[in-house]
Each structure stands twice: as C-alpha cells, then as structure tokens.
Design a protein around this motif. Structure first.
Motif, mmCIF file in Angstrom:
data_model
loop_
_atom_site.group_PDB
_atom_site.id
_atom_site.type_symbol
_atom_site.label_atom_id
_atom_site.label_comp_id
_atom_site.label_asym_id
_atom_site.label_seq_id
_atom_site.Cartn_x
_atom_site.Cartn_y
_atom_site.Cartn_z
ATOM 1 N N PRO A 167 1.660 2.793 -3.918
ATOM 2 C CA PRO A 167 1.056 3.628 -4.782
ATOM 3 C C PRO A 167 0.501 5.172 -4.044
ATOM 4 C CG PRO A 167 -0.385 1.872 -3.775
ATOM 5 C CD PRO A 167 1.215 1.568 -3.513
ATOM 6 N N ALA A 168 0.926 5.101 -2.638
ATOM 7 C CA ALA A 168 0.539 6.031 -1.859
ATOM 8 C C ALA A 168 1.919 7.196 -2.097
ATOM 9 C CB ALA A 168 0.423 5.948 -0.224
ATOM 10 N N LYS A 216 -4.960 10.986 -7.000
ATOM 11 C CA LYS A 216 -3.625 10.814 -7.481
ATOM 12 C C LYS A 216 -3.395 9.469 -7.943
ATOM 13 C CE LYS A 216 -2.135 14.811 -4.846
ATOM 14 N NZ LYS A 216 -1.152 15.129 -3.681
ATOM 15 N N ILE A 217 -4.197 8.557 -7.542
ATOM 16 C CA ILE A 217 -3.747 7.137 -7.507
ATOM 17 C C ILE A 217 -4.340 6.770 -8.705
ATOM 18 C CG2 ILE A 217 -3.630 4.749 -6.592
ATOM 19 C CD1 ILE A 217 -3.602 6.076 -3.784
ATOM 20 N N PHE A 263 0.579 -1.256 -0.130
ATOM 21 C CA PHE A 263 0.001 -0.128 0.028
ATOM 22 C C PHE A 263 0.906 1.195 0.140
ATOM 23 C CE2 PHE A 263 0.314 -0.440 4.620
ATOM 24 C CZ PHE A 263 0.694 0.720 5.154
ATOM 25 N N SER A 295 -4.423 5.957 2.468
ATOM 26 C CA SER A 295 -4.027 6.261 1.161
ATOM 27 C C SER A 295 -4.964 6.807 -0.027
ATOM 28 C CB SER A 295 -2.893 4.994 0.323
ATOM 29 O OG SER A 295 -2.143 4.777 1.098
ATOM 30 N N ALA A 301 1.865 8.725 -5.513
ATOM 31 C CA ALA A 301 1.004 9.660 -5.697
ATOM 32 C C ALA A 301 1.425 10.867 -5.049
ATOM 33 C CB ALA A 301 -0.367 9.291 -4.999
ATOM 34 N N ASN A 302 2.273 10.762 -4.145
ATOM 35 C CA ASN A 302 2.792 12.206 -3.596
ATOM 36 C C ASN A 302 4.316 12.513 -4.057
ATOM 37 O OD1 ASN A 302 1.594 13.091 -0.647
ATOM 38 N ND2 ASN A 302 1.066 11.238 -1.088
ATOM 39 N N VAL A 308 -1.400 7.095 6.423
ATOM 40 C CA VAL A 308 -0.743 7.499 5.564
ATOM 41 C C VAL A 308 -0.495 8.927 5.404
ATOM 42 C CG1 VAL A 308 -0.328 7.191 3.053
ATOM 43 C CG2 VAL A 308 -1.141 5.297 4.053
ATOM 44 N N ALA A 343 -3.865 0.669 -9.449
ATOM 45 C CA ALA A 343 -3.429 0.822 -7.913
ATOM 46 C C ALA A 343 -4.525 0.956 -7.089
ATOM 47 C CB ALA A 343 -2.584 1.886 -7.986
ATOM 48 N N TYR A 352 -5.122 10.396 -0.934
ATOM 49 C CA TYR A 352 -4.447 10.581 -2.348
ATOM 50 C C TYR A 352 -5.316 9.901 -3.449
ATOM 51 C CZ TYR A 352 -1.121 11.808 1.194
ATOM 52 O OH TYR A 352 -0.499 12.257 2.213
#
Lengths: 229, 893
Positions: free
Chosen positions: A22-23, B694-695, A19, B687, A26-27, A108, B699, B691
């Motif tokens: 992707p997190a 943005k994913i 996990f 997550s 994305a950042n 997260v 995913a 976000y």
C-alpha cells in the motif's frame, strides 16, 4: 513522472511485503515481489524494473548474489534492506554495486526518499552532462573547475578528482574502498586515512561549516555520499 | 648417582648453589668431644652478629649450668621451651612452631644430634632444623664429631662407647659453613678435672673410657679431617660452578653389598667413607633370592642397612637373582662400578674351605674391580649357610609322602629280590630319596635318606632283619643318601623358587597392567581415587586412604575400607607429605608415630595428593617389595589423575565455548525474530503516517490489522522468553485450578485463526471430557505453542486435528497434522531449545521463531507432572502428532 515506476521487492518475509505494497502504491509505484535469488535475477531480466528493493537474507541464498549477477548486465538502482548490525554485508553489497541501503526496521518515508534519489541519480548518470551540479556546487569535469556561488574553488588535482567522483555518484553511498580504488588506485584500497584527510580538506573548502557538513555526508563505518539537494 | 658424578657439567653445581640461596644457611660448630666449647663459641659469634644489627634468637641453648656460658646468653631473646608430657614426665623441648612463627633472621639451636621426645613432629632435631632452613631461617648449631653417622663405628672402635644419636652425613655435608672448635686434649682434660665439662649421669661410667688422651687425640684428628674434607668439597663445588678446571674425581664408583647379616651397617659406613675419600658416587644394593622370604629379623636388618645407606647419601637398589655373585657383578659392570665393598662374616668353615663365600666368588670371577673386605664384628650369630635354608614351613604331609615313597622302594626291592638277585638294591632306595628331594624339599629328603638307610639295612643287608652295621662301608650308603638328598633338594628347590618367582612376577605384572587398564577407563578424579584405594588395599592388605589436593588443602576422596574422616594428627602428616612432596608418617623421619604411611602422588613437579597406608607401630616396616609396589601404583594413579584433570579441564573449556556459541545463536535469533515484527509495525505505522491520505480504506485497515497482529506476536514471544527463563530458574509457579481443556483448545484455535491460519482446523473434543487440575494460562501457552508449531510447519492446504483421549493416566490432548511430517533425525531434538524446523513459514507464533516454542511446551508439561511426546509419521500416514498428557489427579486432592 508520467509512467508509473516499477519496483521489484525481493524479500521472503510476507509481513514486509504486506505493508510495503500500500505504501508503494500510494507513492505511485507499481510493485511486484519475489522471494528467491533465482527468480529475482530472472524477473529483473524479463521485467526490467526501474528499481529493486533487496533483502539480503533470502530463502534460497544470499541476496548479494542478485547484485553480483545483475550488475554484469544492468545498472538498475538496487537498494539493500538490511539489519543494522550486519555492517560487513552492507559494505560488500555496496562494493558489488548496490546504490544504497536502508536499515531494518525502517521508516517508510525514508525508504521512499532513498528510492527517489536512486532513481534520479540513474537518470543523471544517463544524461552524462559535462557539468555536474550538486549542493550548490558546479563541477566542470572538462576544465577541472569547481565553482561555488560564482567563486572558483582552489582545489588540488586529487581534491578535484575526489569531489568529481563523489558528485558523479551523487545520492549514492560510496564505500571507502570504492572511492580509494577510483581516486587513488586499487593498490590503495586499504588506506582509509588518505581519504579521511582529503575529505576533511575538501569539507573545509566547500562546506559552510566543516564540522556540520551538508554536501559530503558521512555514512558511519561504510563510506560517504554527496547529497543531491 | 650420575648427577653427582665429578665429570658432570656445572648446571648441577649451580642448581645446588641456587637451592642454597633460597634456603636458610646452616652453620655448624663442630667439636671433637663434649666440653671443647662449641656452645661458647657459637654464642660469642652470635653476639657479634647482634652487635652488627642482626635479628638473632636463641631457640635452644644448653648452658649445662656453666656460668660463663650462662652469662653469654644475657641480652639474647630466648625462645621459651615447649613442655611435652611423655611417660608421665614433663619434658621441655625445642618449640619448632614458635620458632617458625617468630621467624628470626638467625636462630641458635644447640645440639644438632639431639633426639626429640617421642610425639614431636620429627624424631630428630636435625629434621627440625631442616624444616627451619626450608622456611628460610638461618640456623647455627653445634655438633660433636662422634655423632656423625659414617664415623659412628670408627668412634665406637676408638672409644668403646656406642653413640646412639647420629646425624646423617648428608645433612652435615649440606651445611653452608662448618666451624671447627678446637681444644688440645690436655686442656680439655684440665677442664674436665675442673668440673667444667658437663657429662650426662647415664654416661658417667663411660667417661673414664672416653676422656683418655689417646681417644681425644684420635677424635680431634677425625674432626679436623672431616672439616678439611668439607673445605675440599665446597671448594670443588665452587670451582665447578665457576667452570674452573679442577681435580675431578677419577670416575670411581663404589658398590656396597648389603645382606641380612649383622655386618651390613659396617659395610655401609665403610663404603661411605671410601666414597668420601674418593669423592665418588656410591650405590648400596641388596640381592634378594627370588621366592625366598627372609625372617622378620633378617628382613629388618636389610631394610635398616638400606635406609642407613640412603641417609648417608647412597643410591639404593634391590636386585633379584638366584646367583648372587653373578648378579652383583652384572650390576657392577652395568653401573661401571670400580670398587665393591662386601662384609666377610666369620664362621662358615666349609665356605672358607671350598672358597664358596661371596668375596671369594667375586674375586674369582672378576679382574677389574677392587674388592674391599670388611672383617666381621663379633656381635650377632651368622646363620649357617652351607645348608640351603628351608623357607617353607615343614608340613607333616610331606613326611608322610616321603615315608610312602620309601615304602614303595622297599616293596619294589622286595619284588626284585624275589625275581632275581640284584647286588645293588641301594639304587632303588636312592630313587626314593631323589623323588623326595625333588618333590618335598630338603628335610623330608633327609628323613627319607635315614629311613631308606635303615630299611635297606634292616631288610637287605645281612644279617637280615637286624639294624646291626657289620661293616663300616655300609655307612657309606647313608652318606651317599644324605648327599643326594641335600644336593638334589637344593637344585630342585632352586628351580621351584625360580618358577615361583616368575609366576609371582607375572602375577605382579598382570596386576599392574589390570590396574593401569582399569584406571585408564575411569574419567573422574574420584573414580580414580576409589580405584587406586581398592587396588592398593588388595595388594598390601592394609587400610588405604587417598587424599587429593583441593584449593590448596587436602580432602579425603577415597578410602578402603570405606572411611570418611581421618584424625587430625594423621591429617597433619598427610598435609606435610603433600606440601613437601615427600613421604611422611610411619617409617619416615616425619611424624613417625602416626599410624599411617603417606606417599605423595607426584607427576612432574606437581603434587596432586597423597596416598596413605595404615601401619601400626607394632607391625613390621614395609619390605622393599611392598614399597616398590606402592611407588609404582601411586605413580600410575598420579598419571591417571593428571589425565583425568586434563580431560575435565578440556571438557570445561569445551562446555564454555559451547555455552558461548548457544548464547550468540540465541542473541542473533532473538534479535532477528524481534526485528521482523518490529519492521512490520514500523513500516505499517510510517506508511499510515506519511501516506495515510493516499491509501484506500481497505489497505488502511489491513495495515492497522498488521500492526495489531505483529504486536500480539511480539507479546507472545516476550511471554515465551519469560516462561523459559522461569523454567530455567525453576521458578515456574503453577496456579493450579480445575480447568476445562475444551475451553482452552477453543481459545487457542480462535487465536490461530485470527492470526490467519489457512489450514483447516478440526476440533474433536469429547463433550464429557473430565476437568484437569492445571494452570490455565500455562496450559494455553503450551497447547498454543504446539498448535502454532504445527501451523508453521504445514502447507496451507493441509488440515489439523485436535482431539482428546482419556485414560487411567489422565487426559491426553492430541494435535495431529497431515503435513510433511518431521524427519526422523529431527524427531529426537524437537523439544531441545533453539531447534528450528527447516521450512519455517512466515506465520509464526512468538516463541517458535527462536526455536523455543516446543521446549517451553515441554517445560510447562513437565512442571505439571505430565508429559509431551511426538510421533511422525502418524499411523503410517505422513504428518506429525503431538500428545500432551495432563495427569489425572484425585478430585479429593
């Protein structure tokens, strides 16, 4: 942030990596991972990541060994991922030079915030400015002055020393031991009562409300940190 | 005795004072004779105590119908007497239990020396009073001087009346206060004449003898002297306690020699008086001739005398030797004895003549010990001593052998005379006498002497073939034969005795050693109790019970011959022995009518239980040897019990630590294994929340899948934990139904694949697999755990084979992998709880992470009456195979 920051995640639990990837992406981070102490040290040396997320319980040993060995030649920010109840391990990691810690299981969003702080702090440390600005405070290390909203604060030399040490490490969790060693000397690392008294006095002088501190934050059972914002 | 040595430092004195403080205080009103006014004096003194506000109860006061005394009793709370039926008569006795229940501050109990009706708890009233004192009640009582044990025969000499009711000097000496109630003889006689003195009817005959002025004067003197001695003794005790230098005793030690002769009680009393006069410790000893067994009467006399000595405060000791005087002197030297008291029996003219009696021997062999001779009384015959007593019953066979020996001598003599004339053929017969004496004992030897004499006379002394004794010197042969017979048999007998003794000692030692060794091998209390009961039974050939303390009470733990109850009366005696740490029951002062002799099992100051040995009242009391044996065996048993108790306590402590450790491990591992899936779920969810925009879609799906899978994992783990709890509580409920194992396996495999198993899973179940009766959900859990375990412990490129095998026992589901296998040292532990493999990979079934998966599978299979086994490697190939056997069940069932 022009170039992507590179993150090295040192954890042997696949589910966490699954996990985080992707997190982090994305950042805007670029993630790579490893599961062992030996490989982690090698990768930090070879790849020079911008930040390290470190789990303490690794398959081939103790994550603290990574900090111990890496700190000999690098000041890369290290954030420890640790179970809540292992207080002693956290403190030990911080003493060894970890920048921060996050309790598992974690949010997260919180992890991302800690990572940002640690990265910024690193840049600030690299800048070596004589005047530090934290939480609306202006700390002039050369003239031994602290100014808040244009008014100079009346601080004793010890209070100033304490404040400037915290400010220099803004964003980073400092253990009682680290603060005592830096401000009072290594002989006083066990005298946490000094620290409590001085932090109390300091808060009276710099905080809006001493009972609800916004600048000097308590990390229960671990130490203190100065918030950056 | 060293403890009461006058030179001893004060701690003992302090201790005895301290003991007195926790006990009740005893005050004795001592009189010289009946009628001097003891009861009157006691009541008068008690009245003033009542006036002083003290809680006084008259436990038992004999007024003997005297008015003055009766009046004095007004205003006292009088305890009702307890009726006891004895020989169809109702006797009213002092009620000990009522007195203890009432627990007054001060209790008056008349007549210290009274003998209770048989069937009471204690045979003597002084024992009742002792119990009251121990219970912390102060007691006042009355006593006449002639009832004091050590003065018993002195009084008898003075008054010619034998007093049967006696009080041991020991308890008299322990009294805190003695009040001498004195009345000049003239006044006593006057009171007697006025009929104011109560005299028992039975004693009426003796009255005129007893109440003579000179008797009364002598008794009065005795009483006064005794009271004065007591003052002395208590003074010394106080001086010692306060460390005041004082007239210490000169280190005298007295030895009383006790034998089976009727003199012994007199010797004991004399020694006691001597000891009192010298303020010296004293020892009573008896010397047993090894191997010699005394007749029951003699044995009883020795035991009685020893008991008397003990009750008079002597230390007692049983010695064993063939040479009586030498052993006595050796012991006397060893114990630094300065005075020896021996009885001198009359009779034994020869002994007197040859100075062979014990006193003579003692005097002859020693220089620095004073010998006190107590002259013999007239009563009782003294056994003749000049002839060694035959202790083995005469056996006719021995006489036949003796006859044969003489016949052989005759034959030899005949042959010799044929060959050559020999003047002294009597020598040949002498040999036959000697042989008989050495081999068969004194009587066959004497018989052989006489026979030899006649044979010699008949066949070889002229006139031949005639018994005529021509010359008196011919008789000399007979005399010589007899002397040789007696001397030789005595010597041979002595040697035989010694051999027998050493053999029996060796046997006893070996027995004791065996006993100790056996006990040391037993670790449980019950086992030790059983062993001790069996051993004591073997040694004493009497029924034995062993009772051990359990929660402040006694419980029968072992008995030989087996028995599981003890009658309540015996139980009472056993409890008494347990609580007081003293022997009780038969042969003792407490509840002697109980047919059991109870000895406490003591170690240090702890009493662990009691051993009881059955003893009929008709049976002779235990001889000292048996008692010593019993003491030794019970000591050994107590030590073994103590050791077992300590060991079990240690095990309990260790188990507790172990349980604690397991609990901590469990908590740590459960919290860890919950946290990992929770971390994933929280991480993936946050997550997505923070976000999500943005994913990318792929995913996103992966994160959601992760949440779902980890939640399933958590669910499986919770289910396994619940299952193990239910298995532990024995509450695993089976909802049995006919199930098809093929379906179950299919479900398990698809679940495993869903969870991302990367190994190749091959299912090979025969299509004609019979149905089994099982709980579908639990069967799935068991098989699922086994499959999950295999998947966790094997690398991704291996494969897993699931097949089934039908046998007469049932249907076996086999899960075989070709992974690294299970190390042989792990193999026996795989079904234990909280045992985890060393290479656990991240793909996990819920329970597995905690190390419960296999344990649960085993629990489930056991609950089904089936089994689960594991082998590794499989048929010589690396890998592991788990076989779950579902038992075949009758379709009709």
């Amino acid at each position: 942030m022009t170039a992507k920051s590179r993150v090295l995640v040192v954890d042997d639990e696949v589910a966490i990596l699954r996990f985080l990837k992707p997190a982090l992406e994305a950042n805007g981070y670029e993630m790579s991972s490893t599961a062992t102490v030996a490989d982690a040290v090698k990768r930090i040396a070879a790849e020079a990541p911008d930040i390290v997320l470190l789990d303490l319980g690794l398959a081939d040993g103790d994550g603290k060994d990574v900090i111990r060995r890496v700190r000999e030649w690098s000041d890369v920010p290290v954030i420890v991922l640790s179970a809540r109840e292992r207080e002693a391990e956290k403190i030990e990691s911080l003493d060894l030079g970890a920048d921060d810690y996050v309790n598992k299981p974690f949010n997260v969003g919180e992890l991302m915030a800690r990572m940002r702080t640690a990265l910024r702090h690193r840049m600030q440390r690299n800048a070596e400015t004589p005047v530090l600005r934290v939480g609306g405070l202006e700390i002039d290390a050369v003239r031994h002055r602290a100014i808040r909203s244009g008014v100079e604060l009346k601080l004793t030399p010890k209070e100033f020393e304490l404040l400037s040490f915290l400010a220099k490490n803004a964003g980073r969790v400092l253990t009682h031991r680290q603060i005592l060693a830096a401000v009072w000397g290594v002989a006083h690392t066990a005298d946490t009562q000094y620290l409590r008294v001085y932090i109390g006095q300091l808060r009276q002088k710099i905080e809006d409300r001493a009972d609800d501190p916004q600048i000097i934050l308590t990390e229960p059972g671990v130490g203190y940190r100065i918030s950056e914002s | 005795m060293a403890e009461s040595d006058g030179l001893r430092a004060s701690p003992d004195a302090l201790l005895s004072l301290a003991n007195k403080e926790s006990r009740g205080r005893l005050k004795i009103f001592l009189g010289a004779a009946p009628g001097v006014g003891k009861t009157y004096a006691m009541l008068t003194a008690a009245r003033s105590e009542i006036v002083g506000g003290r809680d006084v109860v008259a436990g038992l006061v004999e007024t003997h119908g005297r008015r003055e005394t009766g009046q004095l009793l007004d205003g006292f709370e009088v305890l009702p007497r307890k009726p006891i039926i004895y020989r169809n008569q109702v006797m009213h006795e002092f009620d000990l239990d009522a007195a203890r229940a009432r627990k007054p501050n001060l209790l008056l109990v008349d007549e210290y020396a009274h003998t209770n009706v048989p069937g009471s708890r204690h045979p003597k009233r002084w024992q009742d009073i002792d119990e009251l004192l121990r219970a912390g009640i102060d007691v006042w009582t009355t006593l006449n001087i002639q009832h004091l044990e050590s003065l018993n025969d002195v009084v008898q000499k003075i008054s010619k009346v034998r007093v049967r009711e006696t009080v041991p000097d020991k308890v008299f000496d322990q009294a805190d206060e003695v009040v001498l109630v004195d009345l000049p003889p003239d006044e006593l006689l006057k009171r007697l004449a006025e009929g104011k003195v109560y005299v028992q009817d039975t004693a009426a005959r003796a009255v005129e003898n007893f109440f003579k002025p000179q008797n009364l004067t002598a008794l009065r003197e005795l009483a006064m002297r005794r009271a004065a001695e007591r003052v002395d003794a208590s003074l010394i005790e106080r001086m010692q306690a306060q460390a005041i230098e004082g007239p210490w005793a000169a280190g005298e030690r007295i030895l009383a020699c006790i034998g089976p002769d009727p003199m012994s009680p007199a010797v004991v009393r004399a020694a006691k008086r001597l000891a009192d006069l010298m303020d010296a410790p004293w020892i009573a000893v008896t010397v047993e001739r090894p191997g010699a067994s005394l007749g029951p009467a003699a044995r009883r006399r020795v035991d009685d005398a020893m008991k008397l000595a003990e009750s008079l405060g002597a230390e007692t000791q049983i010695l064993s030797s063939v040479d009586l005087p030498a052993e006595l002197l050796r012991y006397a030297k060893f114990e630094n004895v300065t005075q020896v008291v021996v009885g001198r029996s009359r009779g034994g003219f020869l002994n007197e003549l040859f100075r062979r009696s014990l006193p003579h021997e003692l005097v002859r062999r020693t220089q620095d010990i004073a010998i006190h001779l107590i002259a013999g009384g007239a009563d009782g015959p003294t056994p003749p001593k000049w002839l060694p007593q035959e202790r083995i019953s005469l056996r006719p066979l021995q006489f036949i052998y003796a006859t044969l020996t003489v016949a052989a001598a005759l034959g030899v003599s005949e042959v010799l005379t044929k060959l050559t004339p020999i003047p002294n053929l009597s020598m040949v017969f002498m040999v036959s006498v000697l042989v008989s004496a050495i081999n068969f004992g004194v009587w066959p030897a004497v018989y052989a002497s006489v026979l030899s004499f006649f044979a010699y006379n008949f066949f070889f002394i002229p006139p031949l073939y005639d018994f005529t004794i021509a010359e008196p010197y011919e008789l000399l042969a007979l005399v010589i034969f007899l002397v040789v017979a007696i001397v030789a048999s005595a010597m041979a007998g002595r040697v035989r005795d010694q051999v027998k003794v050493s053999a029996s000692r060796v046997r006893a030692m070996r027995r004791l050693y065996e006993f100790t060794r056996r006990l040391s091998g037993i670790a449980t209390r019950d086992g030790i109790a059983e062993g001790a009961a069996g051993e004591i039974h073997a040694s004493l050939t009497r029924p034995v019970v062993v009772l051990l303390g359990q929660d402040d009470d006694l419980a029968l733990v072992a008995a030989w011959p087996p028995e599981d109850t003890l009658d309540p009366a015996a139980m009472t005696a056993a409890r008494w022995a347990f609580n007081h740490a003293e022997p009780a029951g038969a042969d003792t002062g407490t509840l002697p009518i109980i047919p059991w002799y109870f000895v406490p099992l003591r170690i240090g100051d702890k009493t662990l239980g009691v051993i009881g040995v059955a003893k009929d009242q008709s049976a002779p009391p235990f001889d000292s040897e048996s008692r010593a044996l019993l003491d030794t065996l019970s000591e050994q048993a107590a030590a073994a019990l103590e050791r077992a108790t300590l060991a079990s306590e240690m095990i309990r402590a260790r188990t507790a630590t172990e349980t604690e450790r397991v609990r901590n491990t469990l908590l740590a591992s459960i919290s860890h294994d919950f946290r990992t899936p929770l971390s994933s779920i929280l991480g993936a969810a946050t997550s997505l929340l923070s976000y999500g925009d943005k994913i990318d879609a792929v995913a996103k799906t992966d994160l959601l899948t992760q949440i779902k899978q980890e939640s399933e994992g958590l669910d499986a783990m919770v289910r396994n934990l619940l299952a193990i709890t239910r298995i532990d509580a024995g509450a695993l409920e089976l909802r049995r139904d006919w199930i098809d194992l093929r379906e179950i396996v299919e479900r398990v495999v698809s679940a495993a694949r869903r969870r991302g198993a990367s190994q190749r899973i091959v299912v090979n179940m025969p299509s004609d697999l019979p149905l089994v009766r099982a709980d579908a959900a639990l069967a799935e859990q068991a098989i699922g755990n086994i499959v999950a375990n295999a998947l966790v412990h094997t690398p991704p490129d291996t494969h897993l084979m699931i097949d089934a095998h039908v046998s007469s026992l049932g249907v076996a589901v086999r899960v075989t992998d070709n992974g690294p296998g299970i190390p042989s040292d792990m193999l026996v532990h795989v079904f234990d709880r909280f045992v985890k493999g060393r290479d656990t990979r991240e793909l996990r079934d819920g329970g597995q992470g905690v190390g419960l998966g296999l344990a649960i599978a085993k629990g489930i299979m056991d609950a089904h009456g089936g089994s689960i086994t594991v082998e590794s490697p499989v048929d010589g190939q690396p890998g592991a195979r788990f076989v779950m056997l579902f038992p075949r069940e009758d379709t009709s069932a």
